[in-house]
Design a protein around this motif. Structure first.
Motif, PDB file in Angstrom:
ATOM      1  N   HIS A 100       0.840  -1.187   0.000  1.00  0.00           N
ATOM      2  CA  HIS A 100       0.000   0.000   0.000  1.00  0.00           C
ATOM      3  C   HIS A 100       0.880   1.245   0.000  1.00  0.00           C
ATOM      4  CE1 HIS A 100      -3.422  -2.530   1.525  1.00  0.00           C
ATOM      5  NE2 HIS A 100      -4.021  -1.739   0.648  1.00  0.00           N
ATOM      6  N   VAL A 103       1.555   5.378   4.648  1.00  0.00           N
ATOM      7  CA  VAL A 103       0.708   6.361   5.322  1.00  0.00           C
ATOM      8  C   VAL A 103       1.468   7.685   5.472  1.00  0.00           C
ATOM      9  CG1 VAL A 103       1.426   5.598   7.652  1.00  0.00           C
ATOM     10  CG2 VAL A 103      -0.773   6.742   7.347  1.00  0.00           C
ATOM     11  N   TRP A 107      -0.852  11.477   9.282  1.00  0.00           N
ATOM     12  CA  TRP A 107      -2.005  10.605   9.557  1.00  0.00           C
ATOM     13  C   TRP A 107      -1.579   9.318  10.254  1.00  0.00           C
ATOM     14  CZ3 TRP A 107      -6.738  12.616   8.607  1.00  0.00           C
ATOM     15  CH2 TRP A 107      -6.780  13.732   7.762  1.00  0.00           C
ATOM     16  N   ARG A 108      -0.368   9.281  10.770  1.00  0.00           N
ATOM     17  CA  ARG A 108       0.162   8.016  11.292  1.00  0.00           C
ATOM     18  C   ARG A 108      -0.685   7.448  12.423  1.00  0.00           C
ATOM     19  NH1 ARG A 108       2.589  12.181  13.316  1.00  0.00           N
ATOM     20  NH2 ARG A 108       3.417  12.275  15.437  1.00  0.00           N
ATOM     21  N   GLY A 111      -3.365   5.484  10.948  1.00  0.00           N
ATOM     22  CA  GLY A 111      -2.999   4.430   9.997  1.00  0.00           C
ATOM     23  C   GLY A 111      -2.064   3.398  10.577  1.00  0.00           C
ATOM     24  N   HIS A 114      -1.152   0.379   8.898  1.00  0.00           N
ATOM     25  CA  HIS A 114      -0.403   0.517   7.643  1.00  0.00           C
ATOM     26  C   HIS A 114       1.078   0.818   7.880  1.00  0.00           C
ATOM     27  CE1 HIS A 114      -3.666   0.040   4.955  1.00  0.00           C
ATOM     28  NE2 HIS A 114      -4.317   1.120   5.331  1.00  0.00           N
ATOM     29  N   TRP A 115       1.498   0.883   9.132  1.00  0.00           N
ATOM     30  CA  TRP A 115       2.889   1.245   9.419  1.00  0.00           C
ATOM     31  C   TRP A 115       3.873   0.282   8.779  1.00  0.00           C
ATOM     32  CZ3 TRP A 115       3.128   2.896  15.329  1.00  0.00           C
ATOM     33  CH2 TRP A 115       2.410   4.117  15.467  1.00  0.00           C
ATOM     34  N   MET A 119       6.475   4.818   5.690  1.00  0.00           N
ATOM     35  CA  MET A 119       5.811   6.085   5.989  1.00  0.00           C
ATOM     36  C   MET A 119       6.267   7.176   5.023  1.00  0.00           C
ATOM     37  SD  MET A 119       5.306   7.611   9.840  1.00  0.00           S
ATOM     38  CE  MET A 119       4.476   6.182  10.531  1.00  0.00           C
TER      39      MET A 119
END
Ligand SMILES: *[C@@H]1O[C@H](CO)[C@@H](O)[C@H](O)[C@H]1NC(C)=O
Ligand SMILES: *[C@@H]1O[C@H](CO)[C@@H](O)[C@H](O)[C@H]1NC(C)=O
Ligand SMILES: *[C@@H]1O[C@H](CO)[C@@H](O)[C@H](O)[C@H]1NC(C)=O
Length: 300
Positions: A100, A103, A107-108, A111, A114-115, A119
C-alpha cells in the motif's frame, strides 16, 4: 488562515492543462516495472522524503489547496491531499513493490495498521532548505523518521535496511531564485549548495540504515506550464532548463561519489531520471512509445 495558498509546486495539475497527465503517469508506471524486475529481495517498506511530487496528504486540510478539486478527481476520486488529479510518484513505486502507498506522517495515528508499509514524510512546497511555505524541509523530514526510530522505536535500522527510500526534489528551492533576481553565478553557487545538502541528506539516510535509495533528477524546469504560459505553451525557458541540467550533473557526480563510498560493493543510490521522462512526454505531445525512459534502476 490559508498559509499555503501560494504553494509553488502545482506542476502535476498544471501539466494536465498542457499535455496529458496520464501520459506521464503511465510513463512512470512503466518505469516502475523496471523496479520490480531486478533480482534480489524486494523491499518490504517504502519511506519517502520530498515535496509535492511525493506528498500523499501530509499538509493539513485547512492549509492546502491539495484538499480541493480538481486535485484527486481521477484518483482516489476526490481531493485527498495530493497535488495531482491522480496518483503521485510515491503511489506508483509502492504499487510496484506490491505494498500500500505508505501512510502520510501526519495521519500516522490513524494508519497504525499501515505502518508496516513504511511512511511518507514528504510535504508539498518544501525543499532541502526552507522555502516560502512554513513546513518541514528535507532535513526536518528525516529528523521525523529518526525520532520514530530512536525515540519511539516504531521502526528499526533493520526495517530501513529492507526498505526502499524515495527522495523526491522537484525544485522548490529554486522557485524563489528568479523572483529574488539572482545572477547566473549566484544561481550556479546556489545549485551547488542545494545539491551538496541533498547529498548530505542521502548519506544520512544511508547511515540510518537505507540500502536502496532512489533520488529524482530535476524535470526540465523551463518547460513547466508556469514558464511557458507567455508563449502559449510553445517555448521552454532554456535558461531554466540549463539550470536543471546543471543540478542534474552535480547530482550525478554526488551519487557516483556516494556509491563509491558506500557499504560493500552494492550500489545503494540510484537516480530516477525525471528530466528524460518529462522531455519524452513533452516531445511526443503526450503520445508515448511505451518504452521506459528511466533505465538506471539497477539497485532495486
Ligand atoms: C527565463 O527564466 C529566467 C530565470 O527565471 C528569467 O530571468 C528570464 O526572463 C526567462 N526568459 C524568458 C524568455 O522568459
Ligand atoms: C526567498 O526569497 C526571499 C525574498 O527574496 C528571501 O528573503 C529568502 O531568503 C529566499 N529563500 C531562500 C531559501 O533562498
Ligand atoms: C572511489 O573510491 C576510491 C577508494 O576509496 C578512491 O580512491 C576514488 O577516488 C573514489 N572515486 C570517486 C569518483 O570518488
Amino acid at each position: 488562515m490559508n498559509l499555503l495558498k501560494s504553494l509553488p509546486c502545482y506542476f502535476f495539475i498544471l501539466i494536465h492543462l498542457l499535455i496529458n497527465v496520464y501520459a506521464i503517469n503511465s510513463e512512470l508506471s512503466s518505469t516502475q516495472n523496471v523496479l520490480i524486475s531486478k533480482q534480489g529481495p524486494k523491499p518490504t517498506k517504502l519511506f519517502v522524503f520530498g515535496d509535492s511530487y511525493a506528498d500523499t496528504g501530509n499538509i493539513v486540510k485547512s492549509h492546502s489547496p491539495s484538499w480541493k478539486q480538481p486535485y484527486g478527481i481521477t484518483f482516489p476520486g476526490k481531493p485527498a491531499g495530493r497535488f495531482s488529479d491522480g496518483r503521485v510518484l510515491t503511489d506508483y513505486i509502492a504499487k510496484s513493490l506490491g505494498i500500500h502507498s505508505p501512510v502520510p506522517y501526519q495521519w500516522r495515528k490513524y494508519g497504525r495498521h499501515h505502518w508496516h508499509n513504511g511512511m511518507n514524510f514528504a510535504f508539498g512546497g518544501t525543499g532541502v532548505f526552507n522555502t516560502d511555505v512554513p513546513l518541514p524541509n528535507m532535513t526536518t523530514q528525516i529528523d521525523l523518521l529518526e525520532k520514530l526510530m530512536l525515540g519511539e522505536s516504531v521502526y528499526s535500522k533493520t526495517d530501513l535496511q529492507s526498505s526502499l527510500v524515495l527522495v523526491a526534489l522537484a525544485g522548490n528551492d529554486y522557485s524563489n531564485l528568479s523572483t529574488a533576481g539572482g545572477t547566473i553565478p549566484e544561481i550556479m553557487a546556489f545549485i551547488t549548495k542545494v545539491v551538496n545538502q541533498l547529498a548530505l541528506n542521502l548519506k544520512r539516510i544511508e547511515t540510518m540504515g537505507g540500502r536502496k535509495i532512489a533520488v529524482t533528477s530535476l524535470q526540465p524546469l523551463g518547460c513547466l506550464p508556469r514558464e511557458t504560459m507567455d508563449s502559449a505553451f510553445h517555448q521552454c525557458n532554456e535558461t531554466e532548463n540549463t539550470a536543471a541540467i546543471f543540478h542534474n550533473l552535480l547530482l550525478q557526480q554526488a551519487v557516483a561519489k556516494l556509491n563509491n563510498d558506500s557499504y560493500g560493493s552494492k550500489q545503494v543510490f540510484t537516480i530516477l531520471d525525471l528530466y528524460t521522462s518529462f522531455n519524452k512526454v513533452i516531445e511526443n505531445r503526450g503520445i508515448l512509445s511505451g518504452a521506459s525512459c528511466i533505465s538506471s534502476i539497477d539497485i532495486i
